[in-house]
Write an enzyme that holds these catalytic residues in place. Structure first.
Site, PDB file in Angstrom:
ATOM      1  NE  ARG A 267      42.839  13.143  59.287  1.00  0.00           N
ATOM      2  CZ  ARG A 267      43.225  13.155  58.016  1.00  0.00           C
ATOM      3  NH1 ARG A 267      42.458  12.638  57.074  1.00  0.00           N
ATOM      4  NH2 ARG A 267      44.392  13.669  57.686  1.00  0.00           N
ATOM      5  CG  HIS A 271      43.048  17.875  58.647  1.00  0.00           C
ATOM      6  ND1 HIS A 271      43.640  17.501  59.830  1.00  0.00           N
ATOM      7  CD2 HIS A 271      42.881  19.210  58.702  1.00  0.00           C
ATOM      8  CE1 HIS A 271      43.836  18.598  60.567  1.00  0.00           C
ATOM      9  NE2 HIS A 271      43.376  19.635  59.905  1.00  0.00           N
ATOM     10  CE1 TYR A 280      45.945  12.862  53.920  1.00  0.00           C
ATOM     11  CE2 TYR A 280      45.296  14.808  52.679  1.00  0.00           C
ATOM     12  CZ  TYR A 280      45.152  13.995  53.770  1.00  0.00           C
ATOM     13  OH  TYR A 280      44.206  14.290  54.730  1.00  0.00           O
TER      14      TYR A 280
HETATM   15  C1  LIG Z   1      51.077  25.706  65.283  1.00  0.00           C
HETATM   16  C2  LIG Z   1      50.241  25.270  64.120  1.00  0.00           C
HETATM   17  N1  LIG Z   1      50.823  24.841  62.994  1.00  0.00           N
HETATM   18  C3  LIG Z   1      50.075  24.434  61.952  1.00  0.00           C
HETATM   19  C4  LIG Z   1      48.717  24.457  62.028  1.00  0.00           C
HETATM   20  C5  LIG Z   1      47.870  23.955  60.874  1.00  0.00           C
HETATM   21  N2  LIG Z   1      47.310  22.651  61.242  1.00  0.00           N
HETATM   22  C6  LIG Z   1      46.069  22.528  61.728  1.00  0.00           C
HETATM   23  S1  LIG Z   1      45.695  20.960  62.128  1.00  0.00           S
HETATM   24  C7  LIG Z   1      47.210  20.419  61.637  1.00  0.00           C
HETATM   25  C8  LIG Z   1      47.561  18.972  61.698  1.00  0.00           C
HETATM   26  C9  LIG Z   1      47.652  18.449  63.059  1.00  0.00           C
HETATM   27  O1  LIG Z   1      47.717  17.054  62.978  1.00  0.00           O
HETATM   28  P1  LIG Z   1      47.643  16.130  64.234  1.00  0.00           P
HETATM   29  O2  LIG Z   1      48.266  16.791  65.399  1.00  0.00           O
HETATM   30  O3  LIG Z   1      48.155  14.805  63.846  1.00  0.00           O
HETATM   31  O4  LIG Z   1      46.079  16.038  64.545  1.00  0.00           O
HETATM   32  P2  LIG Z   1      44.930  15.420  63.624  1.00  0.00           P
HETATM   33  O5  LIG Z   1      44.337  16.604  62.916  1.00  0.00           O
HETATM   34  O6  LIG Z   1      45.536  14.451  62.700  1.00  0.00           O
HETATM   35  O7  LIG Z   1      43.935  14.788  64.522  1.00  0.00           O
HETATM   36  C10 LIG Z   1      47.992  21.468  61.180  1.00  0.00           C
HETATM   37  C11 LIG Z   1      49.357  21.323  60.664  1.00  0.00           C
HETATM   38  C12 LIG Z   1      48.137  24.919  63.222  1.00  0.00           C
HETATM   39  N3  LIG Z   1      46.812  24.960  63.388  1.00  0.00           N
HETATM   40  N4  LIG Z   1      48.915  25.303  64.254  1.00  0.00           N
END
Ligand SMILES: Cc1ncc(C[n+]2csc(CCOP(=O)(O)OP(=O)(O)O)c2C)c(N)n1
Ligand SMILES: [Mg+2]
Length: 492
Positions: A267, A271, A280
């Site tokens: 990406r 985020h 980071y």
């Molecule tokens: C169960 C849960 N834990 C934590 C979060 C906070 N959170 C939102 S997005 C995210 C990261 C997810 O990363 P990834 O699955 O790699 O998807 P990306 O955003 O990188 O596309 C987190 C930890 C959440 N929304 N739900």
């Protein structure tokens, strides 16, 4: 099954295009020119739409975005491998490119982003949460991995009913550490349901890098544990994403069970709009991946086949740039002409607000005023990024701003000689934000907003739609501090 070209569990990601855009597949390309060009058109539309979201964010029209640049090839490739409107997609929050390529109208996309009545979710979701009833797109949820068990359930139902459909579920690398992920894929494998699990592995879960997420070299190899094939694919190659997804989908449709497809992407943006990725990951890393831009690579492929030219690119960009604001405009008009009434008065636009009776009501909000009259009270804030949905600690007692509202503690308002509805201009080095005063105060942990026809209590613990407004918590926190620090306040 029609085709069986790909090996699971490869060391190197499966790619069909070299960086120079040469076809390196060992089977004949069987796509017609229309589809080959459509893939590019969709990827470009996704990129421009994503850029547009950032503009809308910075100009205070949306409260949140989850940039998808870098994921275009993966999302567009998968979308075209599905049978649209027949198969089901279970997207996650970064999948607006998937939604767009699956045919979700821009009016719905922008309606959802801005939160107007054009939004199929009717304002119940944060921005960047696509869904479509008619296109079989399950409503994206913020809770990471929570949509994966429903995908397995839907696929099981498809199998039992013999519908010939497939459930395609996408998620990030971070989702693969969730219990829901293991339970759902394991059960799907045991039941041999027609599902395809697609990981858009961008190597970060917010700030958590891949190396802190898992000890496996690839996500694909986790499929060994479920007894299903796992494909390790270059997700910045639209043709590889398309062909592997197509094979996995047709394999599932033919009754051979689910598979796991890992699309390796990057990406380019943060985020989300609430993240600062420079804290980071080094800029050089981002730059390195930018050199592998999925659009540029595919453009080189098309050019080699005489399917791309500067003129066509220009024409496409103009077409898309014309269409995007048009849809924004349409949805705004729609919102204008189709307002919710509350208490006989028009207050806000297409927004759900909880009221003391515990029910959520739509309150029409006055549409953003283009200009605040000269002579409006001017407030210079010390620093801050944007006013929309943001309250900065050093904005002093002025609480925060959202849409056209400037929330203010009644004591501060009285001190400044301001009444509800008075025009104010907030100003900092990033620009000006015009709005009207709304009084709001914290009472026993509850935010009370003074509306003209009665106060509205907002319980922070209640599952109120207002609680999803990013500014909400910050407004609450700020109001709690009361008059703690004062920012310089100036009259024009
Ligand atoms: C169960 C849960 N834990 C934590 C979060 C906070 N959170 C939102 S997005 C995210 C990261 C997810 O990363 P990834 O699955 O790699 O998807 P990306 O955003 O990188 O596309 C987190 C930890 C959440 N929304 N739900
Ligand atoms: Mg990720």
């Amino acid at each position: 099954m029609e085709t069986e070209w790909f090996q699971p569990f490869t060391e190197q990601p499966i790619a069909l295009l070299s960086e120079e855009g040469e076809w390196i597949g060992d089977f004949p390309l069987d796509l017609d020119e229309t589809l080959l060009r459509q893939l590019y058109r969709d990827m470009l539309a996704v990129r421009l739409m994503d850029e547009r979201f950032t503009v809308l964010l910075r100009t205070g029209k949306i409260s949140f975005t989850a940039p998808m640049a870098g994921h275009e090839a993966a999302q567009v490739g998968v979308a075209h491998a599905l049978r649209r409107g027949h198969d089901w997609a279970f997207p996650y929050y970064r999948d607006y490119g998937l939604a767009l390529a699956l045919g979700v109208p821009l009016v719905e996309i922008f309606g959802q982003m801005i939160g107007t009545r054009a939004d199929p979710n009717k304002g119940r979701q944060m921005p960047c949460h696509p869904s479509s009833r008619s296109l079989n797109i399950f409503a994206a949820a913020s809770t990471v991995a929570s949509h994966i068990p429903p995908a397995t359930g839907a696929a099981l139902s498809m199998k039992i009913q013999g519908t010939g459909q497939v459930a395609v579920c996408t998620f990030g690398d971070g989702a693969t550490s969730e219990g829901d992920w293991y339970a759902a894929i394991n059960f799907a494998a045991v039941q041999r349901v027609p599902a395809v699990f697609v990981c858009e592995n961008n190597r970060y879960a917010i700030s958590v890098p891949y190396s802190c997420q898992t000890a496996t070299r690839t996500i694909a190899e986790k499929a060994h544990a479920f007894g299903i094939p796992g494909y390790h694919v270059d997700g910045m190659d639209v043709l590889a994403s398309y062909y592997v997804a197509r094979e996995a989908i047709e394999r599932a449709r033919a009754g051979h069970g689910p598979s796991l497809v890992e699309l390796v992407v990057y990406r380019y943006g943060a985020h989300s709009s609430a993240d600062d990725d420079s804290r980071y990951r080094p800029r050089e890393e981002v730059e390195l991946w930018r050199q592998r831009d999925p659009l540029a690579r595919y453009q080189r492929f098309l050019a080699r086949h005489g399917l791309w030219s500067e003129e066509w690119e220009q024409q496409l960009r103009e077409e898309i740039a014309r269409v995007i604001p048009l849809y924004e405009g349409i949805q705004r008009l729609k919102a204008k002409g189709d307002q919710f009434q509350y208490g006989g008065k028009r207050l806000c636009e297409g927004w759900r607000f909880p009221t003391p009776d515990g029910k959520a009501h739509f309150r029409p909000v006055p549409l953003p005023r283009k200009a605040v009259p000269e002579g409006a009270f001017r407030v210079v804030t010390r620093r801050g990024k944007q006013f929309n949905s943001m309250v900065h600690e050093d904005q002093g007692p002025l609480t925060g701003a959202f849409r056209d509202a400037v929330y203010m503690n009644p004591k501060d308002a009285a001190r400044l000689g301001l009444k509800p509805g008075d025009p104010v201009i907030l100003e900092n080095e990033f620009g000006r934000y015009g709005g009207r005063v709304y009084l709001a105060e914290v009472k026993e942990g509850t935010l009370e907003v003074h509306w003209p026809e009665g106060n509205v209590l907002v319980d922070p613990k209640a599952r109120s739609p207002l609680a999803h407004i990013p500014a909400y918590k910050e407004i609450l926190a700020h109001l709690r501090r009361g008059e703690a620090e004062a920012a310089p306040l100036l009259r024009p």
